[in-house]
Scaffold this motif. Structure first.
Motif, PDB file in Angstrom:
ATOM      1  N   PHE A  33     -10.410 -45.512  51.403  1.00 25.67           N
ATOM      2  CA  PHE A  33      -9.806 -46.855  51.085  1.00 25.67           C
ATOM      3  C   PHE A  33      -8.181 -46.897  51.249  1.00 25.67           C
ATOM      4  O   PHE A  33      -7.912 -47.912  51.789  1.00 25.67           O
ATOM      5  CB  PHE A  33      -9.928 -47.065  49.597  1.00 25.67           C
ATOM      6  N   SER A  34      -7.539 -45.569  50.986  1.00 26.36           N
ATOM      7  CA  SER A  34      -6.060 -45.602  51.576  1.00 26.36           C
ATOM      8  C   SER A  34      -5.912 -45.812  53.074  1.00 26.36           C
ATOM      9  O   SER A  34      -5.174 -46.484  53.532  1.00 26.36           O
ATOM     10  CB  SER A  34      -5.329 -44.324  51.241  1.00 26.36           C
ATOM     11  N   GLU A  35      -6.800 -45.316  53.897  1.00 26.29           N
ATOM     12  CA  GLU A  35      -6.735 -45.324  55.432  1.00 26.29           C
ATOM     13  C   GLU A  35      -7.114 -46.645  55.852  1.00 26.29           C
ATOM     14  O   GLU A  35      -6.653 -46.943  56.999  1.00 26.29           O
ATOM     15  CB  GLU A  35      -7.944 -44.161  55.771  1.00 26.29           C
ATOM     16  N   HIS A  36      -7.803 -47.540  55.170  1.00 27.43           N
ATOM     17  CA  HIS A  36      -8.242 -48.761  55.523  1.00 27.43           C
ATOM     18  C   HIS A  36      -7.049 -50.033  54.921  1.00 27.43           C
ATOM     19  O   HIS A  36      -7.349 -51.029  54.837  1.00 27.43           O
ATOM     20  CB  HIS A  36      -9.628 -49.290  55.144  1.00 27.43           C
ATOM     21  N   GLY A  37      -6.362 -49.477  54.489  1.00 25.98           N
ATOM     22  CA  GLY A  37      -4.980 -50.198  54.003  1.00 25.98           C
ATOM     23  C   GLY A  37      -5.061 -50.866  52.491  1.00 25.98           C
ATOM     24  O   GLY A  37      -4.289 -51.632  52.269  1.00 25.98           O
ATOM     25  N   ALA A  38      -5.759 -50.307  51.659  1.00 23.20           N
ATOM     26  CA  ALA A  38      -6.002 -50.722  50.312  1.00 23.20           C
ATOM     27  C   ALA A  38      -4.595 -50.135  49.728  1.00 23.20           C
ATOM     28  O   ALA A  38      -4.194 -49.002  50.047  1.00 23.20           O
ATOM     29  CB  ALA A  38      -7.164 -50.298  49.529  1.00 23.20           C
ATOM     30  N   LEU A  39      -4.279 -50.762  48.657  1.00 18.54           N
ATOM     31  CA  LEU A  39      -3.182 -50.267  47.756  1.00 18.54           C
ATOM     32  C   LEU A  39      -3.761 -49.487  46.538  1.00 18.54           C
ATOM     33  O   LEU A  39      -4.406 -50.215  45.537  1.00 18.54           O
ATOM     34  CB  LEU A  39      -2.300 -51.264  47.302  1.00 18.54           C
ATOM     35  N   VAL A  40      -4.094 -48.256  46.657  1.00 21.48           N
ATOM     36  CA  VAL A  40      -5.057 -47.398  45.870  1.00 21.48           C
ATOM     37  C   VAL A  40      -4.015 -46.755  44.482  1.00 21.48           C
ATOM     38  O   VAL A  40      -3.067 -46.409  44.562  1.00 21.48           O
ATOM     39  CB  VAL A  40      -5.679 -46.257  46.311  1.00 21.48           C
ATOM     40  N   GLN A  41      -4.743 -46.893  43.455  1.00 18.24           N
ATOM     41  CA  GLN A  41      -4.312 -46.325  42.279  1.00 18.24           C
ATOM     42  C   GLN A  41      -5.295 -45.280  41.793  1.00 18.24           C
ATOM     43  O   GLN A  41      -6.434 -45.576  41.605  1.00 18.24           O
ATOM     44  CB  GLN A  41      -4.189 -47.446  40.926  1.00 18.24           C
ATOM     45  N   ALA A  42      -4.872 -44.144  41.454  1.00 17.99           N
ATOM     46  CA  ALA A  42      -5.745 -43.255  40.848  1.00 17.99           C
ATOM     47  C   ALA A  42      -5.285 -42.891  39.342  1.00 17.99           C
ATOM     48  O   ALA A  42      -4.140 -42.424  39.216  1.00 17.99           O
ATOM     49  CB  ALA A  42      -5.404 -41.976  41.702  1.00 17.99           C
ATOM     50  N   CYS A  43      -6.330 -43.084  38.749  1.00 19.27           N
ATOM     51  CA  CYS A  43      -5.986 -43.055  37.228  1.00 19.27           C
ATOM     52  C   CYS A  43      -6.975 -41.971  36.643  1.00 19.27           C
ATOM     53  O   CYS A  43      -8.102 -41.802  36.832  1.00 19.27           O
ATOM     54  CB  CYS A  43      -6.558 -44.541  36.690  1.00 19.27           C
ATOM     55  N   ASP A  44      -6.305 -41.015  35.790  1.00 17.58           N
ATOM     56  CA  ASP A  44      -6.990 -40.181  35.087  1.00 17.58           C
ATOM     57  C   ASP A  44      -6.412 -39.466  33.744  1.00 17.58           C
ATOM     58  O   ASP A  44      -5.125 -39.797  33.762  1.00 17.58           O
ATOM     59  CB  ASP A  44      -6.909 -38.993  36.252  1.00 17.58           C
ATOM     60  N   ARG A  45      -7.317 -39.109  32.753  1.00 14.17           N
ATOM     61  CA  ARG A  45      -6.425 -38.736  31.662  1.00 14.17           C
ATOM     62  C   ARG A  45      -5.761 -37.340  31.783  1.00 14.17           C
ATOM     63  O   ARG A  45      -5.063 -37.239  30.807  1.00 14.17           O
ATOM     64  CB  ARG A  45      -7.828 -38.545  30.556  1.00 14.17           C
ATOM     65  N   ARG A  46      -6.010 -36.699  32.729  1.00 13.41           N
ATOM     66  CA  ARG A  46      -5.235 -35.479  32.695  1.00 13.41           C
ATOM     67  C   ARG A  46      -3.801 -35.646  33.342  1.00 13.41           C
ATOM     68  O   ARG A  46      -3.478 -36.591  33.835  1.00 13.41           O
ATOM     69  CB  ARG A  46      -6.015 -34.487  33.999  1.00 13.41           C
ATOM     70  N   GLN A  47      -2.841 -34.652  33.058  1.00 16.15           N
ATOM     71  CA  GLN A  47      -1.583 -34.881  33.218  1.00 16.15           C
ATOM     72  C   GLN A  47      -1.442 -34.127  34.740  1.00 16.15           C
ATOM     73  O   GLN A  47      -1.971 -33.711  35.179  1.00 16.15           O
ATOM     74  CB  GLN A  47      -0.607 -34.162  32.200  1.00 16.15           C
ATOM     75  N   ARG A  48      -0.204 -34.286  35.038  1.00 19.25           N
ATOM     76  CA  ARG A  48       0.063 -33.803  36.812  1.00 19.25           C
ATOM     77  C   ARG A  48      -0.086 -32.639  36.842  1.00 19.25           C
ATOM     78  O   ARG A  48      -0.683 -32.262  38.024  1.00 19.25           O
ATOM     79  CB  ARG A  48       1.455 -34.277  37.091  1.00 19.25           C
ATOM     80  N   GLU A  49       0.494 -31.661  35.979  1.00 16.67           N
ATOM     81  CA  GLU A  49       0.198 -30.329  35.970  1.00 16.67           C
ATOM     82  C   GLU A  49      -1.135 -29.717  36.143  1.00 16.67           C
ATOM     83  O   GLU A  49      -1.493 -29.021  36.732  1.00 16.67           O
ATOM     84  CB  GLU A  49       1.165 -29.584  34.985  1.00 16.67           C
ATOM     85  N   GLN A  50      -2.008 -30.582  35.190  1.00 19.74           N
ATOM     86  CA  GLN A  50      -3.431 -30.252  35.364  1.00 19.74           C
ATOM     87  C   GLN A  50      -3.981 -30.439  36.448  1.00 19.74           C
ATOM     88  O   GLN A  50      -4.887 -29.751  37.116  1.00 19.74           O
ATOM     89  CB  GLN A  50      -4.163 -30.856  34.020  1.00 19.74           C
ATOM     90  N   LEU A  51      -3.640 -31.692  37.312  1.00 14.81           N
ATOM     91  CA  LEU A  51      -4.034 -31.981  38.569  1.00 14.81           C
ATOM     92  C   LEU A  51      -3.643 -30.981  39.807  1.00 14.81           C
ATOM     93  O   LEU A  51      -4.408 -30.946  40.548  1.00 14.81           O
ATOM     94  CB  LEU A  51      -3.844 -33.273  39.104  1.00 14.81           C
ATOM     95  N   GLY A  52      -2.679 -30.190  39.553  1.00 21.10           N
ATOM     96  CA  GLY A  52      -2.304 -29.304  40.655  1.00 21.10           C
ATOM     97  C   GLY A  52      -1.804 -30.091  41.752  1.00 21.10           C
ATOM     98  O   GLY A  52      -1.112 -31.140  42.026  1.00 21.10           O
ATOM     99  N   GLU A  53      -2.381 -29.413  42.945  1.00 24.68           N
ATOM    100  CA  GLU A  53      -2.050 -29.866  44.412  1.00 24.68           C
ATOM    101  C   GLU A  53      -3.002 -31.100  44.533  1.00 24.68           C
ATOM    102  O   GLU A  53      -2.186 -31.746  45.453  1.00 24.68           O
ATOM    103  CB  GLU A  53      -2.519 -28.698  45.252  1.00 24.68           C
ATOM    104  N   THR A  54      -3.558 -31.639  44.003  1.00 28.77           N
ATOM    105  CA  THR A  54      -4.340 -32.872  44.168  1.00 28.77           C
ATOM    106  C   THR A  54      -3.580 -34.010  43.999  1.00 28.77           C
ATOM    107  O   THR A  54      -3.488 -34.879  44.790  1.00 28.77           O
ATOM    108  CB  THR A  54      -5.513 -33.001  42.974  1.00 28.77           C
ATOM    109  N   ALA A  55      -2.620 -33.934  42.941  1.00 26.78           N
ATOM    110  CA  ALA A  55      -1.719 -34.990  42.722  1.00 26.78           C
ATOM    111  C   ALA A  55      -0.740 -35.130  43.836  1.00 26.78           C
ATOM    112  O   ALA A  55      -0.560 -36.393  44.251  1.00 26.78           O
ATOM    113  CB  ALA A  55      -0.808 -34.719  41.418  1.00 26.78           C
TER     114      ALA A  55
END
Length: 468
Positions: A33-55
């Protein structure tokens, strides 16, 4: 690229799209969706440090992160994708719907855009194996097959490459089906029994979610239903197209059935193969083939069916032989995530009484029938996890139970369970992990649980050292 797919992608530019849950199923979608120009929001219960490199990777794509306990608050996107495991009736999603926001899922959009024939498989037990068998049968017939859904791979990221003469074979969970408003060309219902009652508010909601696979088909659809399962067979009255009942107990006018002499037959008298041709063990796998044959009959000929049945050795974590140690065979049936699955699978296959490793996360399912089956089929029961007490109570309350028959041992985890089985087992014994429960009390998935079991079994010494 199909014109409908192209139009959809063009319409994404500048649209706000929120993905609720940053998991394996949503990550490829976020990127697409990002590659096709959408303004993407990624919502998750986890905190940034728990997401690691994914964030960091998401932010490099220009994705806005909404993290923490309030991740579902103030959803202001034009289009909101819920992850399959998220409750459909979550208050924040209900509020978004009332505000006129499109709340959808990967599989709903895939069904809307897919240009080819779709085979959709659901059921409480057997759906992954049946889905895989159908894909193998179609592949062996020369079809280009796109396999995915609940089986582990999102298909929407592949939509641009799917051609009209391809086929899609998708496994559909109740979590995906609960919001579906379009049916597959061929719907397969393997069975319906209590499951996921920790997520669904009751059994009625669970059954109604499963029923959606049939409700939204067209008059040109095929509906394949287990005629031996009372709940599933009730779906037949809602089908608008051809209904094919499969059965191992009685003849079927249009579906595949098992004759008394062990021959699999389609319709009145078209013989396909003896059930003994099937390499996968157990009557439940005969049922899986009856479902698959009913689904593809007319597209796949009998010779192809026979070849696949003789060669296909199964899917990981489903009564998978891990290793034989000192004459003891160890099987990984981590997919046994409900009592009915363990009963119809592991506890129905072996002629001798086995050593069973069971217990795990509590999905609030009844264990009474499991207790009866364990008394009949198990000589040593090794219990762990949240449900250990409930399973032991079901065994000791079962008719025919006598103290020590089966012997019951309690352990703290998988390492101790495997060692307990190893010390107790003698040459000729069967040891099987088939927990009858989900894994979430100790593992992130049944696959991770199964891999851990296999790792521990493969680490056992080849010759057992007896204690003096």
């Amino acid at each position: 690229m199909d014109s409908g797919v192209q139009t959809f992608f063009q319409g994404l530019s500048g649209k706000k799209v929120a993905f609720c849950g940053i998991g394996a199923s949503n990550l490829p979608l976020i990127q697409m969706f990002s590659e096709h120009g959408a303004l993407v929001q990624a919502c998750d219960r986890r905190q940034r440090e728990q997401l690691g490199e994914t964030a960091q990777q998401l932010e490099q794509l220009g994705v806005e992160l909404r993290l923490g306990e309030s991740y579902l608050q103030n959803l202001d996107a034009d289009m909101i994708f819920r992850t399959p495991g998220m409750r459909f009736f979550t208050p924040e999603l209900e509020k978004a719907r009332k505000e006129g926001r499109a709340v959808t899922s990967e599989m709903e959009v895939f069904f809307d855009l897919c240009p080819c024939k779709i085979y959709g498989v659901t059921g409480s037990d057997g759906k992954t194996t049946t889905t895989t068998i159908i894909s193998k049968l179609l592949e062996a017939s020369g079809k280009t097959v796109h396999l995915g859904g609940n089986i582990g791979k999102p298909l929407l990221p592949e939509i641009a490459s799917i051609r009209p003469d391809d086929v899609a074979v998708v496994e559909l969970s109740s979590f995906q089906l609960i919001s579906m408003r379009k049916g597959p060309d061929v719907a397969i219902v393997t069975n319906v029994s209590p499951n996921h009652l920790d997520i669904h508010k009751d059994m009625t909601e669970y059954v109604e979610a499963k029923k959606n696979i049939v409700l939204h088909q067209t008059a040109f659809s095929r509906t394949v239903i287990n005629g031996d399962n009372s709940v599933a067979s009730g779906f037949a009255e809602y089908a608008r197209g051809q209904v094919c009942l499969f059965s191992r107990r009685r003849p079927s006018a249009y579906g595949a059935w098992l004759r008394e002499d062990g021959m699999i037959v389609v319709g009145k008298d078209t013989e396909i193969m003896p059930a003994s041709t099937i390499r996968l063990p157990g009557m439940h796998n005969v049922e899986n083939y009856l479902a698959a044959i009913s689904a593809v009959w007319g597209e796949v000929d009998a010779e192809v069916i026979r070849c696949v049945a003789a060669e296909f050795s199964g899917v990981q974590h489903r009564m998978e032989l891990v290793r034989e140690v000192d004459g003891v065979k160890y099987y990984n049936d981590s997919i046994g995530t409900s009592p009915t699955r363990t009963i119809s699978g592991t506890l129905s296959v072996y002629p001798e009484k086995i050593i069973l490793l069971a217990g795990g996360y509590d999905k609030h399912l009844p264990f009474a029938e499991l207790g009866v089956a364990i008394v009949d089929k198990v000589k040593l029961l090794i219990l762990m996890g949240q449900t250990a007490d409930k399973i032991e109570e079901s065994v000791t309350a079962a008719p025919g139970y006598r103290p020590g028959c089966p012997e019951i041992k309690r352990v703290g985890g998988m390492e101790e369970a495997v060692q307990c089985a190893y010390q107790a087992a003698k040459s000729g014994d069967i040891v099987s992990l088939s927990p009858a429960c989900a894994s979430f009390d100790q593992y992130t998935s049944f696959e991770v649980r199964g891999y851990h079991f296999k790792q521990l079994v493969n680490a056992l010494p080849g010759t057992k050292k007896k204690e003096e």
